[in-house]
Design an enzyme around this catalytic site. Structure first.
Site, PDB file in Angstrom:
ATOM      1  N   LYS A  87      -8.445  -1.388   7.205  1.00 58.42           N
ATOM      2  CA  LYS A  87      -9.235  -0.616   8.168  1.00 58.42           C
ATOM      3  C   LYS A  87      -9.026  -1.106   9.608  1.00 58.42           C
ATOM      4  O   LYS A  87      -9.197  -0.354  10.554  1.00 58.42           O
ATOM      5  CB  LYS A  87     -10.729  -0.685   7.821  1.00 58.42           C
ATOM      6  CG  LYS A  87     -11.112  -0.187   6.431  1.00 58.42           C
ATOM      7  CD  LYS A  87     -11.050   1.321   6.323  1.00 58.42           C
ATOM      8  CE  LYS A  87     -11.654   1.862   5.039  1.00 58.42           C
ATOM      9  NZ  LYS A  87     -10.901   1.512   3.805  1.00 58.42           N
TER      10      LYS A  87
HETATM   11  C1  PLP Z   1     -10.407   2.203   2.747  1.00 59.80           C
HETATM   12  C2  PLP Z   1      -9.549   1.486   1.768  1.00 59.80           C
HETATM   13  C3  PLP Z   1      -8.669   2.174   0.909  1.00 59.80           C
HETATM   14  C4  PLP Z   1      -8.586   3.693   0.880  1.00 59.80           C
HETATM   15  O1  PLP Z   1      -8.004   4.237   2.033  1.00 59.80           O
HETATM   16  P1  PLP Z   1      -8.218   5.794   2.397  1.00 59.80           P
HETATM   17  O2  PLP Z   1      -7.638   5.952   3.743  1.00 59.80           O
HETATM   18  O3  PLP Z   1      -9.720   6.001   2.371  1.00 59.80           O
HETATM   19  O4  PLP Z   1      -7.528   6.587   1.349  1.00 59.80           O
HETATM   20  C5  PLP Z   1      -7.873   1.424   0.045  1.00 59.80           C
HETATM   21  N1  PLP Z   1      -7.956   0.076   0.005  1.00 59.80           N
HETATM   22  C6  PLP Z   1      -8.784  -0.621   0.811  1.00 59.80           C
HETATM   23  C7  PLP Z   1      -8.841  -2.111   0.697  1.00 59.80           C
HETATM   24  C8  PLP Z   1      -9.607   0.044   1.725  1.00 59.80           C
HETATM   25  O5  PLP Z   1     -10.440  -0.657   2.518  1.00 59.80           O
END
Ligand code: PLP
Length: 500
Positions: free
Chosen positions: A113
């Site tokens: 993120k």
């Molecule tokens: C948010 C997240 C995802 C999923 O990503 P999206 O963009 O919502 O598909 C996968 N792995 C981790 C560790 C995340 O924090």
């Protein structure tokens, strides 16, 4: 370049306007009206640049109102040291011939993120200045773990912004909770909600739709906004690392220039993998995008059957950031893949909100299947994968990345495709010590979080990210916990508008 609502293409904004507004008034998601096309020369040129410079060049293609100098500064602040503790920002790790990992967790919160949320605050505040918006922006977040901390780090001490994060008291890991309750910064606040993520999210939604509160805030010069992945300013920075990974493979001699590669992406809200699709549409040589889900296999079923159906039970898994039944960014895929058919998207989305499902046409399903392959892995398979990969390669996966690895293996078995594959690695295994140690066959004796860091280090030899290690010395700043019905008073108090 303009940005259109996926539900009504007559709604047209500039990039800065779209970033300030977040969601279109009709509920649609802002999407660029055309995607810039890049040549192999452009990609060659990127190969010689740092991650920061690659990011500035790619983002500039979408942001006409921003100067190159401005974006240079943003990218250096967001992706350089000290924010990212790896010189390559998003390094590619080669596991074996034909298989690499793109590590997106070297940022401040050890999850992917950060790639978006280190950039969003800069794009948002600059967009506010460009559109003449003078209010202070108040970011309100409901988090199931990773987004809350990454948003707090991104907005911490950013002038003209405040941020308030609500998290479910019983729904985040020990480490995630500690990361949030010890958050530093003058403009931040964190509050637990007694309940699960759904309670927390519906509480935040109620606050967003409270018109009286909104006008009260406006009178006080405050503007309510969110940091979730429907904002274009969060999606755009994610396109960059698909290009960057491709360049790194060329530079290291793993692929030839122009050679197609596959990406396998652990998916929840569909933001990450959608950025890969946009990179492909722009001309990056990508063959397949493998969409990996956990036991919440709504996307696997969608790519196989052409029907998106959220009428099912939500499972709690060891990869909590993928425990999602509505993958919001899928709407942008439908829009672009159908060549901007807004009335189709709009009718599918009303189907989803009224009946909880929709079915796409055979033609569209066929078109998507030329690019996407969907697969899933449950907790047992993810655990087995963590153990097996560590034993064979000495490389440690977090549970989200393990889901992707497992699905990649299934794809390889079904397809005989031997294209070089990049598995997108989304979190440091240290964020999920309990599950990872258990997967390696260690008895964790009911312990969790910090207590397990040294244990995992001695078992695996993998370094603990320094910011996670420092958590144990930090004082708790936010220990408040409220019921779902008492969230609004927290907002009012935090923003200091009561009795004004
Ligand atoms: C948010 C997240 C995802 C999923 O990503 P999206 O963009 O919502 O598909 C996968 N792995 C981790 C560790 C995340 O924090």
């Amino acid at each position: 370049m303009h940005y259109l609502s996926t539900r009504d293409t007559s709604i047209k904004l500039t990039a800065a306007q779209a970033i300030v507004q977040g969601l279109a008034r009709d509920g649609g998601l802002f999407t660029p009206e055309t995607l810039p096309e890049v040549s192999m020369d452009f990609i060659s040129e990127l190969c010689g640049l740092s991650y920061c410079d690659r990011a500035a060049k790619i983002m500039k293609l979408f942001l006409e109102e921003f100067s190159a100098e401005e974006l240079d500064v943003f990218c250096r602040e967001a992706y350089g040291a000290p924010a990212f503790d790896h010189p390559d920002t998003a390094p590619v790790y080669r596991l074996e011939e034909g298989l690499s990992f793109l590590e997106l967790w070297h940022g401040p919160t050890s999850a992917f993120k950060d790639m978006a949320l280190q950039m969003l605050p800069r794009l948002l505040t600059a967009s506010m200045a460009k559109t003449g918006e003078k209010k202070e922006v108040c970011i309100l977040v409901a988090t199931s773990g990773d987004t809350g901390k990454a948003a707090l780090e991104g907005f911490k001490d950013v002038e003209g912004t405040r941020i308030l994060v609500f998290y479910p008291r019983d729904g985040v890991s020990d480490i995630q909770k500690l990361q949030m309750t010890t958050q530093e910064g003058k403009n931040v606040a964190v509050c637990a909600v007694e309940g699960d993520f759904d309670d927390t999210q519906s509480g935040v939604k109620t606050i967003f739709s409270d018109e009286k509160l909104r006008s009260e805030l406006e009178k006080n010069g405050l503007l309510l906004s969110s940091a979730n992945s429907i904002n274009w300013g969060r999606l755009l920075p994610q396109i960059v690392y698909y290009f960057s990974a491709y360049c790194d493979l060329i530079v290291k001699g793993d692929i030839r220039q122009g050679e197609g590669i596959n990406f396998c992406v652990p998916t929840g809200n569909f933001g990450n993998i959608l950025a890969g699709y946009l990179a492909r549409r722009m001309g990056l040589p990508v063959n397949k995008l493998i969409c990996a889900s956990n036991a919440n296999r709504v996307l696997t079923d969608f790519f196989t059957e052409g029907k998106y159906d959220r009428n099912r039970k939500l499972y709690k898994t060891i990869s909590p950031s993928m425990d999602i039944l509505i993958s919001s960014n899928l709407e942008r895929l439908l829009f672009i893949a159908s060549e901007y058919d807004d009335s189709m998207v709009s009718s599918l989305m009303s189907g989803l909100s009224e009946a909880g499902y929709y079915q796409i046409s055979d033609a569209l399903k066929e078109k998507l299947s030329q690019v996407f392959w969907g697969g899933c892995a449950d907790d047992g398979e993810a655990m087995e994968t963590i153990g097996r990969v560590f034993e064979k390669y000495g490389y440690l996966l977090d549970p989200h990345t393990a889901v992707a690895y497992n699905v990649y293996e299934k794809y390889k078995e079904k397809s005989d495709d031997r294209t070089h594959c990049v598995i997108v690695s989304t979190a440091s295994p240290y964020k999920f010590c309990g599950s990872v140690l258990a997967a390696l066959g260690h008895d964790i004796g009911g312990k969790d979080g910090l207590e397990l860091f040294e244990h995992m280090k001695s078992v695996t030899g993998v370094e603990i990210p320094w910011r996670l290690k420092k958590l144990k010395d930090k004082a708790s700043r936010f220990d408040r916990s409220v019921s779902k019905n008492d969230m609004k008073p927290v907002v009012v108090e935090t923003l200091g508008i009561s009795g004004r």
